[in-house]
Design an enzyme around this catalytic site. Structure first.
Site, PDB file in Angstrom:
ATOM      1  N   ALA A 118       0.886  -1.171   0.000  1.00 51.19           N
ATOM      2  CA  ALA A 118       0.000   0.000   0.000  1.00 51.19           C
ATOM      3  C   ALA A 118       0.922   1.219   0.000  1.00 51.19           C
ATOM      4  O   ALA A 118       1.144   1.850   1.012  1.00 51.19           O
ATOM      5  CB  ALA A 118      -0.893  -0.028   1.233  1.00 51.19           C
ATOM      6  N   ALA A 120       1.318   4.248  -2.017  1.00 52.52           N
ATOM      7  CA  ALA A 120       1.164   5.648  -2.417  1.00 52.52           C
ATOM      8  C   ALA A 120       1.034   6.561  -1.198  1.00 52.52           C
ATOM      9  O   ALA A 120       0.431   6.157  -0.207  1.00 52.52           O
ATOM     10  CB  ALA A 120      -0.076   5.797  -3.294  1.00 52.52           C
ATOM     11  N   LYS A 124       7.517   5.716   1.959  1.00 52.16           N
ATOM     12  CA  LYS A 124       8.245   4.516   2.426  1.00 52.16           C
ATOM     13  C   LYS A 124       8.829   3.761   1.241  1.00 52.16           C
ATOM     14  O   LYS A 124       9.884   3.139   1.364  1.00 52.16           O
ATOM     15  CB  LYS A 124       7.305   3.655   3.257  1.00 52.16           C
ATOM     16  CG  LYS A 124       6.993   4.352   4.584  1.00 52.16           C
ATOM     17  CD  LYS A 124       5.872   3.733   5.351  1.00 52.16           C
ATOM     18  CE  LYS A 124       5.640   4.503   6.636  1.00 52.16           C
ATOM     19  NZ  LYS A 124       4.274   4.929   6.861  1.00 52.16           N
ATOM     20  N   ARG A 163      -3.824   7.556  -6.901  1.00 51.97           N
ATOM     21  CA  ARG A 163      -2.709   7.519  -5.941  1.00 51.97           C
ATOM     22  C   ARG A 163      -1.544   6.715  -6.494  1.00 51.97           C
ATOM     23  O   ARG A 163      -0.378   7.022  -6.254  1.00 51.97           O
ATOM     24  CB  ARG A 163      -3.187   6.953  -4.596  1.00 51.97           C
ATOM     25  CG  ARG A 163      -4.116   7.932  -3.879  1.00 51.97           C
ATOM     26  CD  ARG A 163      -4.596   7.396  -2.549  1.00 51.97           C
ATOM     27  NE  ARG A 163      -3.551   7.162  -1.574  1.00 51.97           N
ATOM     28  CZ  ARG A 163      -2.997   8.064  -0.787  1.00 51.97           C
ATOM     29  NH1 ARG A 163      -3.381   9.330  -0.888  1.00 51.97           N
ATOM     30  NH2 ARG A 163      -2.073   7.742   0.089  1.00 51.97           N
ATOM     31  N   CYS A 254      -0.362   4.819  11.007  1.00 50.38           N
ATOM     32  CA  CYS A 254      -0.067   6.101  11.661  1.00 50.38           C
ATOM     33  C   CYS A 254      -1.240   6.437  12.573  1.00 50.38           C
ATOM     34  O   CYS A 254      -1.776   7.531  12.552  1.00 50.38           O
ATOM     35  CB  CYS A 254       0.192   7.198  10.633  1.00 50.38           C
ATOM     36  SG  CYS A 254      -1.200   7.555   9.558  1.00 50.38           S
TER      37      CYS A 254
END
Ligand code: SAM
Length: 486
Positions: A118, A120, A124, A163, A254
């Site tokens: 994942a 976009a 990272k 994205r 996050c």
């Protein structure tokens, strides 16, 4: 989502939840963190420049973040690093410092097969691409030269079309050849590739509680947290179909809600007994997971404590949860088959050779050139078949064939140094000609060193920024319209 200089702060319901979870003194420190501005994190692109060399030319003061990532710094927030030409040239990525810990913990090594599920917009993924290609340093070299013969490969995926395009743009700025971008559901990728990856990152879509200080208008409720946790469990459940025996899996969010963090990992471990949490290296500010916040058995609880929690009152970032897992066994995987390369036609070969002779001083391996929909790509050295996966980029986009000519891609310029180009102009970051180029202006020949007509790499202090074409006594501007500074 609207950005404001001073977001309103976290919603009251969220604060009440955190107050119930955290001891009083700690809760006070947590809430006080919201009165401080977020830190601006900067990570150096070690594919293009060493940390030491960047430190010597950095236009703003750099404060190192820690031994866990020597390329990671904070910069004062009034220096506007996103507006500097070094940013356009991909010398660094601006990222929340806590987000930088994920790739540092997953720690891919040269030669590995790495998946960012994942990915976009690519914070990272750019970090993984840098680590996958070693620590940097040595003689100055372009990202293209550094990654041309690398045997490692990064597959960066995002399910959302818009994205995923942004992801491809950010990875283009990074300049690596050995990167593939896909836009797929994880199950489709697993069906195409199988459990072959040495390292997999799942930076899961989450309720974003760590973003309250940066963004205004984040909607929050217990129902949203529960919906996110369901989605995260679903995505993570597919990981065993992608991680090879002996491989590593990093789950990151996050957000602070235990339901999306320890709760998701506990549910995953219950259904995937081949996986166990690894004990990652601990640095100042790396707190432990909180098994006591979810219902688990004793054995799982001990494992959950190995997770890393980053808190905004203990670490110079917005906060993250990170669980590094290892799959038992030891079986180096390899996807079945090689990527079905479509070589260029005789006419395409002629057009490419004419461009390469005129504009490049390095040679690219003809056996790795691949044409798709009139576009020419340089395949990574390790180029596995991806079956029915939906590809946005396979290796480095070199350019496009038009009826009677070859037009080089912006991506190619971003992977080069001035030394890689037969014809280049390089200006310091504050040169008015560079400002004019970035604004889209053509430049009169009188402003340029003498050189023959044709494609010219435009660089900032030697780092490729874009293309220009000399003709009729001027340098015609080919800097992409959407990137031009008005
Ligand atoms: N790793 C990114 C970075 O560092 O820039 C941030 C990733 S963001 C937290 C989560 C991403 O997951 C979003 O870009 C979203 O489009 C994507 N996503 C949501 N559902 C997904 C799914 N089922 N499979 C893959 N990606 C998904």
């Amino acid at each position: 989502m609207k950005r404001a200089t001073q977001p309103a702060g976290p919603p009251a319901d969220f604060l009440a939840k955190m107050q119930a979870l955290l001891p009083t003194g700690e809760y006070d420190a947590f809430v006080a963190a919201y009165d401080r501005p977020p830190r601006v994190g900067l990570r150096v692109n070690t594919l293009k420049i060493s940390v030491a060399d960047f430190s010597s030319i950095a236009p703003f003061p750099l404060a190192p973040l820690g031994a866990w990532e020597p390329a990671a710094f904070t910069v004062p927030d009034d220096t506007r690093p996103g507006r500097h030409p070094y940013h356009d040239a991909g010398l660094y990525y601006l990222q929340d410092p806590s987000a930088m810990v994920a790739a540092a913990l997953l720690a891919p090594r040269p030669g590995e097969l790495v998946l960012d599920l994942a990915a976009a917009p690519g914070g990272k993924a750019t970090h993984l691409a840098a680590l996958l290609n070693g620590p940097g340093g040595g003689a100055p070299a372009s990202a293209l030269s550094r990654t041309l013969d690398a045997t490692g490969l990064l597959v960066a995926n995002d399910v959302h079309a818009g994205r995923a395009r942004l992801l491809a743009e950010n990875l283009a700025r990074w300049g690596a050849v050995n990167v593939v971008v896909t836009q797929d559901e994880p199950e489709r990728l697993a069906a195409a590739l199988g459990p072959v990856f040495d390292r997999v990152l799942l930076d899961a879509p989450c309720s974003g509680e760590g973003m309250f200080r940066r963004q205004e208008g984040i909607e929050w409720s217990e129902a949203i947290v529960a919906a996110c946790a369901r989605r995260q469990r679903g995505i993570l459940a597919g990981a065993p179909d992608l991680v090879r025996p002996g491989g590593r899996l990093l789950y990151a969010t996050c957000t602070f809600s235990p339901e999306e963090d320890e709760g998701v990992i506990a549910a995953f471990l219950a259904g995937a007994p081949a996986f166990a949490l690894a004990e990652p290296p601990r640095f100042p500010g790396f707190d432990r997971g909180r098994p006591e916040w979810v219902e688990t058995s004793g054995k799982t609880a001990a494992q959950l404590a190995r997770a890393v929690r980053l808190w905004p009152h203990r670490f110079p970032g917005e906060g993250h949860f990170l669980a590094l897992m290892e799959r038992d066994g030891d079986e180096a995987g390899e996807p079945a088959g090689a990527f079905p390369r479509r070589p260029s036609s005789a006419n395409e070969e002629r057009l490419w050779a004419a461009f390469a002779d005129e504009a490049l001083s390095l040679e690219l391996p003809a056996g790795r050139l691949h044409v798709h929909a009139n576009r020419l790509y340089l395949l990574p050295r390790r180029a596995p078949a991806v079956g029915r996966a939906h590809l946005l980029r396979y290796g480095l986009l070199l350019g496009e064939f038009r009826p009677s000519r070859f037009v080089p891609a912006h991506d190619l310029a971003l992977s080069l140094n001035a030394a890689d180009a037969a014809s280049a102009v390089s200006w310091p970051a504050d040169d008015p000609r560079l400002r004019a180029y970035l604004s889209g202006a053509d430049l009169p020949a009188a402003e340029l060193p003498a050189a023959p007509n044709g494609w010219t790499l435009v660089a900032v202090d030697g780092f490729g920024l874009g293309w220009g074409k000399r003709a009729g006594g001027r340098l015609k501007n080919h800097y992409p319209h959407p990137l031009r500074r008005l």
